[in-house]
Design a protein around this motif. Structure first.
Motif, short mmCIF file in Angstrom:
data_model
loop_
_atom_site.label_atom_id
_atom_site.label_comp_id
_atom_site.label_asym_id
_atom_site.label_seq_id
_atom_site.Cartn_x
_atom_site.Cartn_y
_atom_site.Cartn_z
N ASP A 6 0.84 -1.20 0.00
CA ASP A 6 0.00 0.00 0.00
C ASP A 6 0.88 1.26 0.00
OD1 ASP A 6 -2.04 1.81 0.21
OD2 ASP A 6 -2.61 1.29 2.25
N LEU A 7 1.60 1.45 -1.09
CA LEU A 7 2.42 2.65 -1.24
C LEU A 7 1.82 3.57 -2.31
CD1 LEU A 7 6.00 1.06 -1.21
CD2 LEU A 7 4.73 2.08 0.70
N GLN A 8 1.26 2.97 -3.35
CA GLN A 8 0.64 3.69 -4.47
C GLN A 8 -0.10 2.65 -5.30
OE1 GLN A 8 1.82 3.64 -8.02
NE2 GLN A 8 0.27 5.13 -8.63
N GLY A 9 -1.15 3.07 -6.01
CA GLY A 9 -1.82 2.17 -6.95
C GLY A 9 -3.12 1.59 -6.43
N GLY A 10 -3.58 0.52 -7.07
CA GLY A 10 -4.93 -0.01 -6.87
C GLY A 10 -5.01 -1.02 -5.73
N VAL A 11 -5.06 -0.53 -4.49
CA VAL A 11 -5.02 -1.39 -3.30
C VAL A 11 -6.42 -1.88 -2.90
CG1 VAL A 11 -4.48 -1.42 -0.84
CG2 VAL A 11 -2.95 -0.27 -2.45
N VAL A 12 -7.37 -0.95 -2.78
CA VAL A 12 -8.65 -1.28 -2.16
C VAL A 12 -9.47 -2.28 -2.99
CG1 VAL A 12 -8.88 0.77 -0.72
CG2 VAL A 12 -9.61 0.86 -3.11
N ARG A 27 -2.99 -4.21 4.84
CA ARG A 27 -2.22 -3.25 4.04
C ARG A 27 -0.77 -3.26 4.52
NH1 ARG A 27 -5.98 1.52 2.22
NH2 ARG A 27 -8.02 0.79 2.90
N VAL A 28 0.16 -3.21 3.58
CA VAL A 28 1.59 -3.24 3.93
C VAL A 28 2.23 -1.92 3.55
CG1 VAL A 28 3.82 -4.32 3.42
CG2 VAL A 28 1.78 -5.74 3.72
N LYS A 29 2.62 -1.15 4.56
CA LYS A 29 3.31 0.13 4.33
C LYS A 29 4.73 0.12 4.88
CE LYS A 29 -0.74 3.22 4.38
NZ LYS A 29 -0.54 3.90 3.09
N LYS A 30 5.03 -0.80 5.79
CA LYS A 30 6.36 -0.86 6.40
C LYS A 30 6.72 -2.32 6.68
CE LYS A 30 4.42 0.05 10.98
NZ LYS A 30 3.05 -0.33 10.59
N ALA A 31 7.99 -2.54 6.99
CA ALA A 31 8.50 -3.91 7.11
C ALA A 31 7.69 -4.74 8.10
CB ALA A 31 9.97 -3.88 7.53
N ALA A 32 7.32 -4.16 9.25
CA ALA A 32 6.62 -4.93 10.29
C ALA A 32 5.27 -5.45 9.79
CB ALA A 32 6.42 -4.08 11.54
N ARG A 55 12.30 1.68 -2.74
CA ARG A 55 13.71 1.94 -2.39
C ARG A 55 13.82 2.89 -1.21
NH1 ARG A 55 14.43 1.17 -7.76
NH2 ARG A 55 13.90 3.30 -8.31
N ILE A 56 13.02 3.98 -1.23
CA ILE A 56 13.09 4.99 -0.16
C ILE A 56 12.76 4.37 1.20
CG2 ILE A 56 11.94 7.06 0.76
CD1 ILE A 56 11.57 7.97 -2.17
N THR A 57 11.75 3.50 1.22
CA THR A 57 11.31 2.89 2.49
C THR A 57 12.19 1.69 2.88
OG1 THR A 57 9.78 1.47 1.28
CG2 THR A 57 8.89 3.54 2.15
#
Ligand SMILES: NC(=O)CC[C@H](N)C(=O)O
Length: 210
Positions: A6-12, A27-32, A55-57
């Protein structure tokens, strides 16, 4: 449980399909957020943008490491581009799937289209396919199988641990590919109600402002 990058694009739209099949999703936004997942869907969107955010995250390295530890992956459209080992005229991102992929291979956004195809490994009836500025997959390496070959390209491919589709099953009533990926992850699915699907069902996850 299956995760949705869930960083960008068609998630929902993917979340809605997984819910119909009775599959727990996150939803996955971070490693945990990857902890305890059997599979991760990398959605469609814009592969350059998604790649930069990965890459940034630092999620790119985490996803690769988790994949080597057993996390199954499915990339739809831009997600498939991020998974490919070879990107025509560009740089690979996660470079996990032994295929070549050509971005925007059907033309501009205006050249997007819907079609219908039999994908015998995935369903016994024709599956609706939605192509949005889609890529073409070619040059399958050893261990990569074609699920759907069309003209000069492959529209759906897999190896034992990765699924890649150039189209968007989450934008159609069909639950077939979500069911197929869940089973690849070892997750049981409910029957799922395809007839009751409405194109705006996803808005319960992201309400439209009035
Ligand atoms: N629907 C999509 O995911 C479009 C992918 C986009 N054309 C890209 O190259 O990233």
């Amino acid at each position: 449980m299956i995760g949705l990058l869930d960083l960008q694009g068609g998630v929902v739209e993917h979340l809605d399909h997984l819910d119909r099949l009775g599959i727990a999703a996150r939803r996955v936004k971070k490693a945990a957020d990857l902890d305890g997942l059997s599979g991760l869907i990398i959605p469609g969107g814009e592969s350059t943008c998604l790649g930069r955010l990965l890459r940034i995250t630092g999620l790119d390295r985490t996803i690769v490491a988790r994949h080597h530890a057993g996390l199954k992956l499915w990339g739809t459209c831009a997600g498939a581009i991020l998974l490919a080992q070879r990107v025509v005229g560009g740089e690979p991102c996660l470079a996990l799937l032994d295929v070549a992929i050509q971005r925007n291979a059907f033309g501009s956004q205006m050249d997007s289209f819907n079609t219908l195809a039999m994908v015998p490994a995935v369903a016994s009836t024709p599956i609706p396919l939605t192509y949005i500025r889609a890529p073409k997959i070619s040059d399958l390496g050893a261990g990569v199988r074609s699920l759907l070959a069309v003209d000069d390209y492959h529209a759906a491919v897999e190896d034992d641990v990765i699924l890649a589709t150039v189209f968007h099953p989450e934008l159609t009533p069909s639950l077939a590919f979500h069911r197929y990926f869940a089973h690849k992850c070892g997750i049981l699915t409910a029957d799922g109600d395809e007839a009751g699907w409405h194109p705006e069902d996803w808005t319960r996850y992201a309400p439209l402002p009035h």
